[in-house]
Design an enzyme around this catalytic site. Structure first.
Site, PDB file in Angstrom:
ATOM      1  N   HIS A 233       0.815  -1.213   0.000  1.00 43.29           N
ATOM      2  CA  HIS A 233       0.000   0.000   0.000  1.00 43.29           C
ATOM      3  C   HIS A 233       0.852   1.268   0.000  1.00 43.29           C
ATOM      4  O   HIS A 233       0.635   2.147  -0.831  1.00 43.29           O
ATOM      5  CB  HIS A 233      -1.052   0.018   1.107  1.00 43.29           C
ATOM      6  CG  HIS A 233      -1.956   1.187   0.923  1.00 43.29           C
ATOM      7  ND1 HIS A 233      -2.974   1.205  -0.004  1.00 43.29           N
ATOM      8  CD2 HIS A 233      -1.914   2.436   1.445  1.00 43.29           C
ATOM      9  CE1 HIS A 233      -3.536   2.406  -0.015  1.00 43.29           C
ATOM     10  NE2 HIS A 233      -2.912   3.168   0.861  1.00 43.29           N
ATOM     11  N   TYR A 237       1.331   4.846  -2.585  1.00 44.63           N
ATOM     12  CA  TYR A 237       1.479   6.235  -2.152  1.00 44.63           C
ATOM     13  C   TYR A 237       2.835   6.806  -2.526  1.00 44.63           C
ATOM     14  O   TYR A 237       2.969   8.016  -2.714  1.00 44.63           O
ATOM     15  CB  TYR A 237       1.189   6.367  -0.657  1.00 44.63           C
ATOM     16  CG  TYR A 237      -0.284   6.540  -0.469  1.00 44.63           C
ATOM     17  CD1 TYR A 237      -1.118   5.446  -0.299  1.00 44.63           C
ATOM     18  CD2 TYR A 237      -0.856   7.796  -0.577  1.00 44.63           C
ATOM     19  CE1 TYR A 237      -2.482   5.609  -0.219  1.00 44.63           C
ATOM     20  CE2 TYR A 237      -2.215   7.961  -0.490  1.00 44.63           C
ATOM     21  CZ  TYR A 237      -3.034   6.875  -0.308  1.00 44.63           C
ATOM     22  OH  TYR A 237      -4.381   7.043  -0.246  1.00 44.63           O
ATOM     23  N   HIS A 384      -9.491  -0.127 -11.196  1.00 45.34           N
ATOM     24  CA  HIS A 384      -9.168   0.845 -10.132  1.00 45.34           C
ATOM     25  C   HIS A 384      -7.746   1.377 -10.283  1.00 45.34           C
ATOM     26  O   HIS A 384      -7.517   2.575 -10.266  1.00 45.34           O
ATOM     27  CB  HIS A 384      -9.366   0.182  -8.767  1.00 45.34           C
ATOM     28  CG  HIS A 384      -8.700   0.885  -7.617  1.00 45.34           C
ATOM     29  ND1 HIS A 384      -9.108   2.120  -7.163  1.00 45.34           N
ATOM     30  CD2 HIS A 384      -7.652   0.525  -6.820  1.00 45.34           C
ATOM     31  CE1 HIS A 384      -8.334   2.486  -6.146  1.00 45.34           C
ATOM     32  NE2 HIS A 384      -7.438   1.539  -5.921  1.00 45.34           N
ATOM     33  N   PHE A 385      -6.787   0.481 -10.472  1.00 46.87           N
ATOM     34  CA  PHE A 385      -5.440   1.049 -10.478  1.00 46.87           C
ATOM     35  C   PHE A 385      -5.031   1.605 -11.832  1.00 46.87           C
ATOM     36  O   PHE A 385      -4.024   2.293 -11.937  1.00 46.87           O
ATOM     37  CB  PHE A 385      -4.405   0.115  -9.845  1.00 46.87           C
ATOM     38  CG  PHE A 385      -4.061  -1.151 -10.567  1.00 46.87           C
ATOM     39  CD1 PHE A 385      -3.305  -1.134 -11.721  1.00 46.87           C
ATOM     40  CD2 PHE A 385      -4.444  -2.373 -10.034  1.00 46.87           C
ATOM     41  CE1 PHE A 385      -2.953  -2.311 -12.342  1.00 46.87           C
ATOM     42  CE2 PHE A 385      -4.094  -3.560 -10.657  1.00 46.87           C
ATOM     43  CZ  PHE A 385      -3.348  -3.526 -11.816  1.00 46.87           C
ATOM     44  N   HIS A 386      -5.858   1.356 -12.850  1.00 47.74           N
ATOM     45  CA  HIS A 386      -5.550   2.075 -14.085  1.00 47.74           C
ATOM     46  C   HIS A 386      -6.088   3.502 -14.066  1.00 47.74           C
ATOM     47  O   HIS A 386      -5.579   4.343 -14.808  1.00 47.74           O
ATOM     48  CB  HIS A 386      -6.024   1.297 -15.314  1.00 47.74           C
ATOM     49  CG  HIS A 386      -5.044   0.214 -15.692  1.00 47.74           C
ATOM     50  ND1 HIS A 386      -5.048  -1.027 -15.108  1.00 47.74           N
ATOM     51  CD2 HIS A 386      -4.000   0.212 -16.555  1.00 47.74           C
ATOM     52  CE1 HIS A 386      -4.049  -1.755 -15.608  1.00 47.74           C
ATOM     53  NE2 HIS A 386      -3.401  -1.020 -16.494  1.00 47.74           N
ATOM     54  N   ARG A 449      -9.418 -11.152 -12.687  1.00 48.85           N
ATOM     55  CA  ARG A 449      -8.193 -10.479 -13.076  1.00 48.85           C
ATOM     56  C   ARG A 449      -7.093 -11.519 -13.120  1.00 48.85           C
ATOM     57  O   ARG A 449      -7.259 -12.624 -12.604  1.00 48.85           O
ATOM     58  CB  ARG A 449      -7.840  -9.356 -12.092  1.00 48.85           C
ATOM     59  CG  ARG A 449      -7.400  -9.832 -10.731  1.00 48.85           C
ATOM     60  CD  ARG A 449      -7.112  -8.695  -9.752  1.00 48.85           C
ATOM     61  NE  ARG A 449      -5.851  -8.040 -10.036  1.00 48.85           N
ATOM     62  CZ  ARG A 449      -5.092  -7.432  -9.100  1.00 48.85           C
ATOM     63  NH1 ARG A 449      -5.455  -7.431  -7.835  1.00 48.85           N
ATOM     64  NH2 ARG A 449      -3.980  -6.842  -9.428  1.00 48.85           N
ATOM     65  N   ARG A 450      -5.953 -11.158 -13.705  1.00 47.54           N
ATOM     66  CA  ARG A 450      -4.780 -12.026 -13.716  1.00 47.54           C
ATOM     67  C   ARG A 450      -5.083 -13.434 -14.188  1.00 47.54           C
ATOM     68  O   ARG A 450      -4.586 -14.409 -13.631  1.00 47.54           O
ATOM     69  CB  ARG A 450      -4.211 -12.116 -12.303  1.00 47.54           C
ATOM     70  CG  ARG A 450      -3.725 -10.803 -11.807  1.00 47.54           C
ATOM     71  CD  ARG A 450      -3.317 -10.913 -10.382  1.00 47.54           C
ATOM     72  NE  ARG A 450      -2.382  -9.866 -10.046  1.00 47.54           N
ATOM     73  CZ  ARG A 450      -1.964  -9.606  -8.834  1.00 47.54           C
ATOM     74  NH1 ARG A 450      -2.387 -10.326  -7.844  1.00 47.54           N
ATOM     75  NH2 ARG A 450      -1.123  -8.651  -8.605  1.00 47.54           N
TER      76      ARG A 450
END
Ligand code: HAS
Ligand code: CU
Length: 563
Positions: A233, A237, A384-386, A449-450
């Site tokens: 995490h 950040y 989300h992370f894209h 995913r994956r």
């Protein structure tokens, strides 16, 4: 009392320093690796979306997971780390300066990282490390993969230590003065990074390397995953904070405004340091073997880390409004129009900020334990992370590139490159909206995913998802055009743009700003609180895991797909 102890910089120490040619070479070296990575990693991304849509099958027996690993490692770990460290070095060079000795150590950090990167890349290319960027056990890679990763981390530590030293030397020379804001921010980010990456370094050195060398027969899966997410995490950040540096301290200058509040920016960074690390369980909410009480506690802490991001949102918004009104724009939304939409140095990061509104909301959904059960391990998370990493962060990095590269290479951002940049930002936005949007929806429909298409293609569910996968391929192809354009712009700014001087924009404080309280520089206290929070959130559950989770080769029905 505390608030009375203030110290403002004298005029002289407020002035930005000049970056020498010798320094530029150092900072640019990091940028070269970053943009080569963008090109390779982006190509792998395109391949994935095409394979997943059933459009193509990979030739020459190339494994889907090999491509996926290359994509993840190169973009999420290599591109980001090099860009960030290069950018942060330039910020330090500009605000507190770099000595000859520090300069040498900085080169050492670069070369250690490069050796590590090459080792890792070779193992992936040889198909000896199809373990994805999270390298979860029981997936096992060649030892060189882990050793390479360890070297990248060690190189980044050297960079961090140089940054600490840079600030320390400056402070010695300017007793009682507050440090330049950007130097303060870089120091926070590197502190967070070093404290967090100790976790992954322990996993790699104590668990993975002996296991992949064959010295240890078994590996404790839950321990390795917990150590990974203790790092994972704060990792995201570590990517975000440099973007925040630009939003707080650079964008105001570009829009012709001033820093909203020096103290608020510092406070937000301190809170991010506190709460970024003790929250890793929000990636492990579905894992058996972790006490639900501690999952709950870390979810609460996750919601705490949302607060400094909300503080950021409100203060950046305020900067926009104040600047517009000061320029005489009236009405409720008049200020909105004044924003320099045609300046790519503003437009690209601004789109990044806007993307972070749904991106952040998605994060809050993920962190909500019950809702996590719906989205975990689905391609929603990839969506989300894209929009967070690959849009918010990356578009801000592109926004930085437009002025930083010409500043370093002694060239200028011309009107025509600016125009290309605007087209680039729009292509990126369109491609990412289509791709990430489709990922979110397919995720809600249960799309994994994956997972290689060969594992689920042809099933009934797959036919339900097909349109979303085609949309992802369309979005991915548009994005790839965006990548080619960005690499072209980078090459232009590095080698071909007209010679000249490009500004390194750093915002000034308001004339009548409330002075920043000195206690914000109480580094020992911040480190102590950070460590206390980590010990609080992790000690008991970690002891519990060590005592109760069986070491040994894990059962292969580990509840994951290949999560
Ligand atoms: Fe996340 C999974 C929760 C933020 C990246 N995240 C991931 C993964 C990645 C990632 C890479 O709780 C996948 C890891 C893997 O491979 O398994 N995430 C959160 C939360 C936040 C969050 C609570 N994530 C990020 C950021 C990332 C990132 C940032 C990259 C840079 N995430 C999760 C969870 C999972 C997860 C679970 C695990 C899911 C699972 O089950 O596996 C928060 O920090 C978000 C707070 C943000 C906000 C937004 C503030 C808005 C701002 C913009 C303001 C706009 C302005 C413009 C000023 C509250 C600052 C206004 C102007 C106008 C004119 C309107
Ligand atoms: Cu997280």
């Amino acid at each position: 009392m505390l608030l009375e102890k203030i110290a403002e910089p004298n005029e002289e120490s407020r002035l930005p320093l000049t970056i020498s040619k010798q320094e530029s070479r150092l900072y640019m070296s990091f940028m070269y690796v970053a943009f080569i990575s963008l090109f390779i990693g982006g190509m792998m991304g395109l391949l994935q979306t095409l394979v997943r849509s059933g459009t193509i099958t990979l030739p020459w027996g190339i494994d889907y997971y090999q491509v996926l690993t290359l994509h993840g490692v190169i973009l999420a770990l290599v591109l980001t780390t090099y860009f960030i460290i290069g950018f942060q070095f330039s910020l330090m060079g500009k605000t507190v300066g770099i000595s000859q000795k520090q300069h040498k150590a900085a080169w050492l950090s670069f070369w250690v990282m490069v050796v590590g990167t090459i080792m890792t890349a070779i193992t992936i290319l040889l198909g000896k490390a199809n373990v994805l960027y999270t390298f979860y056990a029981p997936l096992k890679a060649h030892p060189a993969f882990y050793i390479g990763l360890a070297l990248v981390i060690i190189g980044s530590w050297i960079a961090g230590i140089v940054n600490f030293r840079q600030l320390y030397v400056w402070k010695k020379k300017h007793p009682g003065e507050k440090s330049p804001l950007l130097a303060f921010m870089v120091t926070i980010n590197m502190l967070m990074w070093i404290i967090a990456s100790i976790g992954v370094a322990v996993a790699v050195i104590v668990q993975f390397i002996p296991w992949s060398l064959g010295y240890a027969e078994t590996i404790n899966v839950l321990v390795s995953r917990t150590l990974f997410w203790y790092f994972g995490h704060p990792l995201v950040y570590f990517w975000l904070l440099p973007a925040y540096m630009a939003w707080y301290a650079i964008i105001p200058k570009i829009i012709g405004g001033k820093l909203f509040s020096d103290s608020l920016a510092r406070l937000a960074f301190i809170l991010l340091l506190f709460f970024s690390i003790p929250v890793g369980f929000h990636h492990q909410l579905t894992e058996p073997g972790i006490d639900p009480t501690w999952k709950f506690i870390q979810v609460v802490l996750t919601f705490m880390v949302v607060i400094p991001s909300l503080m950021t949102a409100f203060s950046i918004f305020a900067t926009f409004e104040i600047t517009g009104r000061r320029k005489g724009f009236k009405g409720l939304y008049g200020w909105f129009k004044h924003l320099p939409w045609k300046d790519v140095r503003f437009l690209a990061p601004m789109i990044g900020m806007l993307a972070f509104i749904p991106g952040g909301a998605g994060g809050i959904i993920n962190a909500s334990h019950q809702m996590n059960a719906v989205v975990h391990n689905t391609i929603w998370v990839t969506g989300h992370f894209h929009i967070t990493a690959a849009t918010t962060v990356v578009l801000t990095f592109f926004g930085i590139t437009y002025w930083l590269i010409p500043h370093l290479t002694g060239r200028t951002l011309t009107k025509s490159i600016n125009r290309l940049g605007i087209i680039q930002a729009i292509i990126w936005t369109v491609g990412m909206t289509i791709m990430s949007g489709a990922m979110h929806i397919q995720g809600l429909l249960g799309g994994p995913r994956r997972s290689s298409y060969s594992e689920y293609g042809g099933t009934e569910q797959a036919s339900e998802w097909i349109w979303y996968q085609i949309a992802q391929a369309v979005g991915g192809s548009i994005l790839f055009i965006g990548i080619l354009l960005m690499v072209f712009i980078f090459i232009k700014l590095t080698f071909f743009a007209p010679k000249g001087e490009e500004e390194f924009p750093i915002a000034e404080e308001e004339e009548d700003a409330t002075p920043t309280p000195m206690f914000l520089e109480n580094w020992k206290l911040w480190i102590a609180i950070t460590i206390a929070l980590i010990l609080f959130a992790y000690t008991i559950p970690f002891v519990d895991i060590i005592q109760n989770s069986p070491p040994g080769s894990p059962p292969f029905d580990w509840p994951i797909g290949n999560s």
